[in-house]
Scaffold this motif. Structure first.
Motif, mmCIF file in Angstrom:
data_model
loop_
_atom_site.group_PDB
_atom_site.id
_atom_site.type_symbol
_atom_site.label_atom_id
_atom_site.label_comp_id
_atom_site.label_asym_id
_atom_site.label_seq_id
_atom_site.Cartn_x
_atom_site.Cartn_y
_atom_site.Cartn_z
ATOM 1 N N THR A 47 0.827 -1.210 0.000
ATOM 2 C CA THR A 47 0.000 0.000 0.000
ATOM 3 C C THR A 47 0.862 1.261 0.000
ATOM 4 O O THR A 47 0.388 2.335 -0.372
ATOM 5 N N THR A 48 2.122 1.147 0.397
ATOM 6 C CA THR A 48 3.020 2.299 0.393
ATOM 7 C C THR A 48 3.742 2.477 -0.934
ATOM 8 O O THR A 48 4.535 3.409 -1.092
ATOM 9 N N GLY A 49 3.490 1.578 -1.891
ATOM 10 C CA GLY A 49 4.084 1.720 -3.217
ATOM 11 C C GLY A 49 5.366 0.957 -3.448
ATOM 12 O O GLY A 49 6.003 1.128 -4.485
ATOM 13 N N VAL A 50 5.767 0.107 -2.512
ATOM 14 C CA VAL A 50 6.971 -0.709 -2.712
ATOM 15 C C VAL A 50 6.584 -1.993 -3.447
ATOM 16 O O VAL A 50 5.660 -2.686 -3.035
ATOM 17 N N TYR A 51 7.268 -2.276 -4.537
ATOM 18 C CA TYR A 51 6.982 -3.503 -5.280
ATOM 19 C C TYR A 51 8.193 -4.422 -5.257
ATOM 20 O O TYR A 51 9.332 -3.978 -5.116
ATOM 21 N N ARG A 52 7.921 -5.705 -5.406
ATOM 22 C CA ARG A 52 8.977 -6.718 -5.342
ATOM 23 C C ARG A 52 8.664 -7.820 -6.342
ATOM 24 O O ARG A 52 7.530 -8.287 -6.433
ATOM 25 N N GLU B 93 13.898 -7.865 -8.253
ATOM 26 C CA GLU B 93 13.854 -6.405 -8.169
ATOM 27 C C GLU B 93 12.964 -5.972 -7.015
ATOM 28 O O GLU B 93 11.902 -6.553 -6.780
ATOM 29 N N ARG B 94 13.419 -4.960 -6.287
ATOM 30 C CA ARG B 94 12.618 -4.324 -5.244
ATOM 31 C C ARG B 94 12.858 -2.825 -5.344
ATOM 32 O O ARG B 94 13.974 -2.358 -5.168
ATOM 33 N N GLU B 95 11.798 -2.084 -5.620
ATOM 34 C CA GLU B 95 11.903 -0.634 -5.768
ATOM 35 C C GLU B 95 10.643 0.035 -5.206
ATOM 36 O O GLU B 95 9.664 -0.639 -4.880
ATOM 37 N N ALA B 96 10.681 1.345 -5.123
ATOM 38 C CA ALA B 96 9.544 2.115 -4.621
ATOM 39 C C ALA B 96 8.911 2.895 -5.762
ATOM 40 O O ALA B 96 9.598 3.383 -6.669
ATOM 41 N N ALA B 97 7.603 3.016 -5.724
ATOM 42 C CA ALA B 97 6.834 3.769 -6.702
ATOM 43 C C ALA B 97 5.994 4.815 -5.964
ATOM 44 O O ALA B 97 5.810 4.727 -4.747
ATOM 45 N N SER C 221 2.859 5.258 -5.802
ATOM 46 C CA SER C 221 1.615 4.740 -5.231
ATOM 47 C C SER C 221 1.537 3.242 -5.486
ATOM 48 O O SER C 221 2.352 2.679 -6.227
ATOM 49 N N GLN C 222 0.530 2.605 -4.898
ATOM 50 C CA GLN C 222 0.362 1.175 -5.126
ATOM 51 C C GLN C 222 0.008 0.886 -6.580
ATOM 52 O O GLN C 222 0.486 -0.087 -7.168
ATOM 53 N N SER C 223 -0.824 1.722 -7.173
ATOM 54 C CA SER C 223 -1.188 1.521 -8.581
ATOM 55 C C SER C 223 0.029 1.639 -9.481
ATOM 56 O O SER C 223 0.191 0.864 -10.431
ATOM 57 N N ALA C 224 0.876 2.615 -9.183
ATOM 58 C CA ALA C 224 2.107 2.754 -9.962
ATOM 59 C C ALA C 224 3.022 1.559 -9.735
ATOM 60 O O ALA C 224 3.682 1.073 -10.667
ATOM 61 N N ALA C 225 3.061 1.048 -8.502
ATOM 62 C CA ALA C 225 3.893 -0.117 -8.198
ATOM 63 C C ALA C 225 3.449 -1.329 -8.997
ATOM 64 O O ALA C 225 4.278 -2.139 -9.439
ATOM 65 N N VAL C 226 2.145 -1.485 -9.201
ATOM 66 C CA VAL C 226 1.625 -2.597 -9.997
ATOM 67 C C VAL C 226 2.146 -2.507 -11.429
ATOM 68 O O VAL C 226 2.595 -3.503 -12.021
ATOM 69 N N LEU C 227 2.114 -1.304 -12.022
ATOM 70 C CA LEU C 227 2.601 -1.130 -13.391
ATOM 71 C C LEU C 227 4.081 -1.484 -13.503
ATOM 72 O O LEU C 227 4.505 -2.167 -14.441
ATOM 73 N N LEU C 228 4.878 -1.029 -12.537
ATOM 74 C CA LEU C 228 6.314 -1.284 -12.597
ATOM 75 C C LEU C 228 6.633 -2.753 -12.341
ATOM 76 O O LEU C 228 7.529 -3.323 -12.969
ATOM 77 N N ALA C 229 5.901 -3.374 -11.422
ATOM 78 C CA ALA C 229 6.144 -4.790 -11.137
ATOM 79 C C ALA C 229 5.806 -5.651 -12.349
ATOM 80 O O ALA C 229 6.529 -6.610 -12.663
ATOM 81 N N GLU C 230 4.716 -5.327 -13.028
ATOM 82 C CA GLU C 230 4.351 -6.101 -14.215
ATOM 83 C C GLU C 230 5.423 -5.964 -15.296
ATOM 84 O O GLU C 230 5.733 -6.933 -15.995
ATOM 85 N N HIS C 231 5.980 -4.775 -15.433
ATOM 86 C CA HIS C 231 7.027 -4.593 -16.432
ATOM 87 C C HIS C 231 8.306 -5.314 -16.026
ATOM 88 O O HIS C 231 8.974 -5.943 -16.853
ATOM 89 N N ALA C 232 8.656 -5.243 -14.736
ATOM 90 C CA ALA C 232 9.854 -5.941 -14.249
ATOM 91 C C ALA C 232 9.706 -7.450 -14.425
ATOM 92 O O ALA C 232 10.697 -8.152 -14.672
ATOM 93 N N ALA C 233 8.484 -7.961 -14.303
ATOM 94 C CA ALA C 233 8.252 -9.395 -14.459
ATOM 95 C C ALA C 233 8.528 -9.840 -15.895
ATOM 96 O O ALA C 233 9.033 -10.945 -16.120
ATOM 97 N N ILE C 234 8.192 -8.992 -16.861
ATOM 98 C CA ILE C 234 8.486 -9.324 -18.265
ATOM 99 C C ILE C 234 9.993 -9.503 -18.436
ATOM 100 O O ILE C 234 10.469 -10.453 -19.073
ATOM 101 N N GLU C 235 10.757 -8.595 -17.856
ATOM 102 C CA GLU C 235 12.214 -8.679 -17.936
ATOM 103 C C GLU C 235 12.737 -9.911 -17.207
ATOM 104 O O GLU C 235 13.637 -10.604 -17.686
ATOM 105 N N ALA C 236 12.171 -10.199 -16.034
ATOM 106 C CA ALA C 236 12.641 -11.336 -15.236
ATOM 107 C C ALA C 236 12.423 -12.654 -15.968
ATOM 108 O O ALA C 236 13.284 -13.533 -15.949
ATOM 109 N N VAL C 237 11.275 -12.799 -16.614
ATOM 110 C CA VAL C 237 10.981 -14.044 -17.330
ATOM 111 C C VAL C 237 11.996 -14.270 -18.443
ATOM 112 O O VAL C 237 12.417 -15.402 -18.705
ATOM 113 N N VAL C 238 12.425 -13.191 -19.091
ATOM 114 C CA VAL C 238 13.401 -13.305 -20.176
ATOM 115 C C VAL C 238 14.800 -13.603 -19.636
ATOM 116 O O VAL C 238 15.528 -14.429 -20.183
ATOM 117 N N CYS C 239 15.186 -12.959 -18.540
ATOM 118 C CA CYS C 239 16.568 -13.006 -18.076
ATOM 119 C C CYS C 239 16.878 -14.111 -17.075
ATOM 120 O O CYS C 239 18.018 -14.596 -17.027
#
Length: 328
Positions: free
Chosen positions: A115-120, A141-145, A147-165
């Protein structure tokens, strides 16, 4: 990777949470959006500044322009979110979570956004005994965004990278792949070499043979196990440690077979490493001869008279993504 994930990839490069080592790109159309009257930019800058009364008008205008760019960035990130967006579940504390199994791999990717915007984004995988203290978890990856909604967007993008790498990521202790590759039931030395990221060749192997002299009398045969809980026990295991080759764990089939056996070849193929033909035959014979010698207590933990030379590092082919995962 980035076209599939939308503009959220640009938001992951912000200086306050840089994950790619590069500056953010200017959003399309930002020039027109930020071409406002100076007084309008200053008014927006006052809202964003922590101490507007102590800030010059020029700095307020600059701050206002930066805020407009950030707002446009997040608007584009939301507008370009992939249509097949992930399904998130909400925990009792408000944390959002998503889990997805990795195709053809024994692992699960877990995404969380607080809820504080930290995604992992983290990998949960089985069979990594070296990560027992970390609950078999590798944090990608663990970073701060903002808001929570922004964290969801960044986590989904980081997941695309993680699946590839992540299929290219190795654990630090024995250079084993975190996600071993699928291999055929009967690999050959040639097929293992063809699919390897690194091959231990004759010249590198020959350059470190002299360092086995003080260890030879302590080696045991492959049938007794290449590795024990207290370290390497065969010539193969010792060479693997010196040259950063992936070693089998105690209990695995490859741990009690010679390097030319199908089980050991499958182990090397699964971790995309190889020994050339000469090295394979030499170590197979060496471990067999050690098995016929009087019973030994394993490789002496003492260091050899002179430390073995460092073997060449693992290559980083340009076609292979750079994996950034870290242990937690």
């Amino acid at each position: 990777m980035y076209a599939a994930g939308g503009w959220a990839g640009n938001c992951r490069t912000y200086p306050e949470g840089t994950v790619h080592g590069s500056d953010p790109c200017l959003p399309p159309g930002a020039e027109a959006v930020t071409d406002l009257a100076e007084t309008d930019l200053q008014r927006l800058g006052r809202h964003a500044s922590s101490r507007p009364s102590d800030t010059s008008l020029a700095d307020l205008a600059s701050t206002g322009q930066e805020e407009l760019v950030h707002l446009l960035d997040w608007a584009l990130a939301a507008a370009t979110r992939p249509t097949n967006s992930l399904h998130w579940n909400r925990d009792t504390d408000g944390t959002l979570q998503h889990t997805q199994p990795l195709a053809d791999r024994e692992g699960t990717l877990t995404l969380t956004a607080t809820t504080t915007g930290v995604y992992r984004v983290s990998l949960h995988t089985r069979g990594l005994s070296d990560l027992a203290d970390e609950d078999d978890t590798v944090e990608w990856e663990r970073e701060a965004a903002p808001s929570q909604s922004a964290a969801v967007l960044l986590a989904e993008h980081a997941a695309i990278e993680a699946v590839v790498c992540l299929p290219f990521q190795r654990e630090h202790h024995k250079q084993r792949l975190l996600l071993p590759a699928a291999v055929s039931d009967e690999p050959t030395i040639r097929s293992v070499i063809t699919g390897a990221d690194y091959v231990l060749g004759f010249f590198t192997f020959a350059s470190i043979l002299c360092h086995l002299h003080e260890r030879a009398d302590f080696a045991q045969g492959a049938a007794d196990g290449h590795r024990r809980t207290d370290g390497p026990a065969t010539h193969t295991a010792l060479i693997s440690d010196w040259c950063g080759l992936p070693s089998p764990h105690p209990g695995e089939a490859a741990n009690t077979t010679t390097v030319d056996s199908p089980a050991y070849l499958r182990h090397l193929a699964a971790h995309r490493a190889a020994l050339d033909l000469f090295v394979t035959q030499y170590l197979a014979v060496s471990d067999s001869l050690a098995a016929r010698a009087p019973s030994k207590s394993g490789i002496s933990p003492a260091s050899p008279p002179c430390a073995p030379p460092t073997c060449p590092p693992w290559p980083s082919p340009r076609s292979v993504p750079s994996a950034r995962g870290s242990f937690t």
